[in-house]
Design a protein around this motif. Sequence first.
Motif: not given
Length: 78
Positions: A67-76
């Motif tokens: 699932h792509w949404w499990h790998n979302l990166l949080v930036t700043g």
Amino acid sequence: MGAASPSPGSAAPAVLITRGPIDQQLGKIVGLTPVHELRKAFRLLVAVLAVADERRRERFCSGGCGHWWHNLLVTGGR
């Protein structure tokens, strides 16, 4: 003398979401006024979805998934 039940305009989103079929209650929540009630509703629904997603991940994705949404990166920031 008992407490009166809240009117639809003042009912808390957390109370509404527990009072019947979710599709009917979401319609009532969307119609809440004033705007601070909508903010509370938004925060509540995001929290409910977070819990549901965590439970689903534990049940279906504990061994890994694509699932792509499990790998979302949080930036700043927040």
